[in-house]
Design an enzyme around this catalytic site. Structure first.
Site, PDB file in Angstrom:
ATOM      1  N   HIS A 332       0.854  -1.194   0.000  1.00 24.95           N
ATOM      2  CA  HIS A 332       0.000   0.000   0.000  1.00 24.95           C
ATOM      3  C   HIS A 332       0.881   1.231   0.000  1.00 24.95           C
ATOM      4  O   HIS A 332       2.012   1.216   0.495  1.00 24.95           O
ATOM      5  CB  HIS A 332      -0.925  -0.010   1.230  1.00 24.95           C
ATOM      6  CG  HIS A 332      -1.989   1.034   1.157  1.00 24.95           C
ATOM      7  ND1 HIS A 332      -1.812   2.312   1.677  1.00 24.95           N
ATOM      8  CD2 HIS A 332      -3.223   1.011   0.606  1.00 24.95           C
ATOM      9  CE1 HIS A 332      -2.917   3.011   1.443  1.00 24.95           C
ATOM     10  NE2 HIS A 332      -3.779   2.258   0.804  1.00 24.95           N
ATOM     11  N   ASP A 391      -7.914  -4.994  -0.629  1.00 25.60           N
ATOM     12  CA  ASP A 391      -8.289  -5.806  -1.789  1.00 25.60           C
ATOM     13  C   ASP A 391      -8.029  -7.287  -1.559  1.00 25.60           C
ATOM     14  O   ASP A 391      -8.650  -8.139  -2.204  1.00 25.60           O
ATOM     15  CB  ASP A 391      -7.510  -5.358  -3.030  1.00 25.60           C
ATOM     16  CG  ASP A 391      -7.868  -3.947  -3.460  1.00 25.60           C
ATOM     17  OD1 ASP A 391      -9.059  -3.605  -3.393  1.00 25.60           O
ATOM     18  OD2 ASP A 391      -6.965  -3.199  -3.852  1.00 25.60           O
TER      19      ASP A 391
END
Length: 454
Positions: A332, A391
């Site tokens: 991320h 996700d």
């Protein structure tokens, strides 16, 4: 000159594409020379500061004794920790998305009476203009549901007599209407694709004003309209966790950029949605699902760490899956030790897997989550830690909810439109300049040559 055929046109385009590539290449060392922050990122991945917001806070590090140190990921909506927000409505046996929308738009949590009125307002707005579904959605089915949604959002401009009015009361009216109707637009766009392009039956269920957004989504997607409360609560949680994530993520930054030009709400929301659909942003969840399908098909023993690690190495070596060298769902831009959204969703996803009898798949997900950071660290130089992002588990959760693959990224948009709307109002309220960062030209001066001398 003879008339061009489709074949010769294709050849001409292919030839011109090479010319395009040749004259649109900038040497990588020039970015270093002029200290350009590619992707508006510092070398360590941290975003370049371009704005201020009160809507949410996203932290993955803090300064300790003068040193920037990674910490467990922190996310708050309007200053309220995401864990406290989720525990509040989960422990109270309430659906949380509408409460979250209220918090993001108005900056404070509603009391019981305010929540009741807002739910009624949302219910009242769960309707599209007369004949809109037939004239806009069903007449132009699209294999890409996100594109169909963008098309519908732009089309709504024509039905709004005050479409270009950017006074806050009008923008708020438009925002609440879009938040309430986007689930319908998405569901009907998918069902149109399912019918006209997959040659399957067509059914269109109207939403029920008294139901939550999550309940209505499941009701509209399923032919028999049936769902259980546990399913709806997991979907509701996913919408809450996707609702907002700071002003710097690509789609929300798009909201600020487009809003700063003074354009209308429909154009701003459509632009943000088009940003979200990219595989490097909201479309990444589908990549995770497809990647795990490949892992399941190629790893014989889902309980063998060595076999799983070997296949993850093949992915990183660009020898497996989509040959991109990426393990999707890992990493991320801000978080390095943990993504708080992923931590929360993981708990409820694993609970759902147990209820659905899919413990073996859950074990595989947990194993990849554990092994992937080690494998990535061995392969490449990284400037910060690598953790699972939201996700990673969202695709597994949606699969257990029988959400069609084509509807997964639209679900992200349905949740995130709450954050986009809040940021649009913040941009209109606080900023008065069009966003215009600088690009330095590195082109060399060239003399014009008359056409008969070229």
């Amino acid at each position: 000159m003879s008339e061009m055929t489709a074949t010769t046109a294709a050849r001409e385009i292919h030839k011109l594409a090479k010319l395009c590539e040749e004259h649109n290449h900038i040497e990588a060392d020039l970015y270093d020379k002029y200290q350009v922050k590619r992707g508006l990122r510092e070398q360590n991945g941290k975003g370049v500061l371009t704005g201020l917001t009160e809507i949410s806070t996203v932290n993955g590090s803090k300064e300790i004794d003068g040193v920037i140190t990674p910490i467990e990921g922190q996310l708050s909506y309007r200053g309220i920790d995401i864990n406290d927000l989720v525990n509040g409505f989960m422990n109270g046996h309430r659906f949380g998305y509408e409460e979250t929308v209220y918090l993001l738009l108005f900056g404070t949590l509603p009391n019981a009476q305010e929540m009741e009125r807002f739910n009624k307002l949302m219910g009242f707005n769960r309707k599209l203009p007369a004949d809109f579904v037939e004239d806009v959605i069903l007449k132009a089915p699209n294999k890409d549901v996100m594109n169909a949604m963008a098309q519908s959002i732009l089309a709504l401009n024509a039905y709004d007599k005050r479409s270009d009015d950017i006074d806050i009361p009008n923008v708020l009216r438009q925002s609440i209407s879009l938040i309430a109707t986007l689930p319908m637009i998405a569901a009907y766009s998918y069902l149109a694709y399912r019918h006209y392009m997959q040659r399957r039956g067509l059914y269109l269920h109207n939403p029920k004003p008294e139901l939550s957004t999550a309940e209505n989504i499941l009701r509209m997607l399923r032919q028999d309209k049936k769902y259980d409360e546990a399913e709806a609560r997991v979907l509701d949680l996913a919408l809450v966790l996707h609702a907002e994530h700071g002003g710097g993520n690509n789609s929300t930054f798009t909201t600020h950029v487009v809003t700063s030009s003074g354009t209308d709400t429909y154009s701003s929301m459509a632009a943000s949605l088009c940003s979200l659909k990219g595989p490097k942003h909201g479309g990444a969840n589908i990549k995770v699902i497809k990647m795990f399908d490949e892992i399941k098909a190629n790893v014989k023993d889902w309980y063998d760490d060595d076999e799983i690690a070997k296949y993850l190495n093949k992915i990183l070596d660009k020898k497996a899956f989509d040959k991109s060298g990426l393990i999707y769902g890992m990493g991320h831009a801000v978080y390095s030790l943990s993504d708080p959204r992923a931590v929360i969703l993981k708990k409820y996803t694993l609970d759902l897997a147990e209820r659905k009898g899919r413990e073996s798949e859950a074990h595989l997900y947990k194993t990849v989550e554990r092994l992937a950071p080690q494998v990535i660290a061995e392969h490449r130089k990284i400037y910060k830690g690598v953790c699972t992002n939201i996700d990673f588990y969202s695709g597994f959760a949606y699969d257990m909810l029988n959400i069609p693959e084509e509807f997964i990224t639209p679900l992200f948009a349905i949740g995130r439109i709450a954050g986009w709307s809040a940021h649009r109002i913040e941009e209109l309220t606080c900023a008065n300049k069009i966003i215009r960062p600088a690009y330095m030209s590195v082109a060399e001066n060239t003399e014009y040559v008359p056409i008969n001398e070229r």
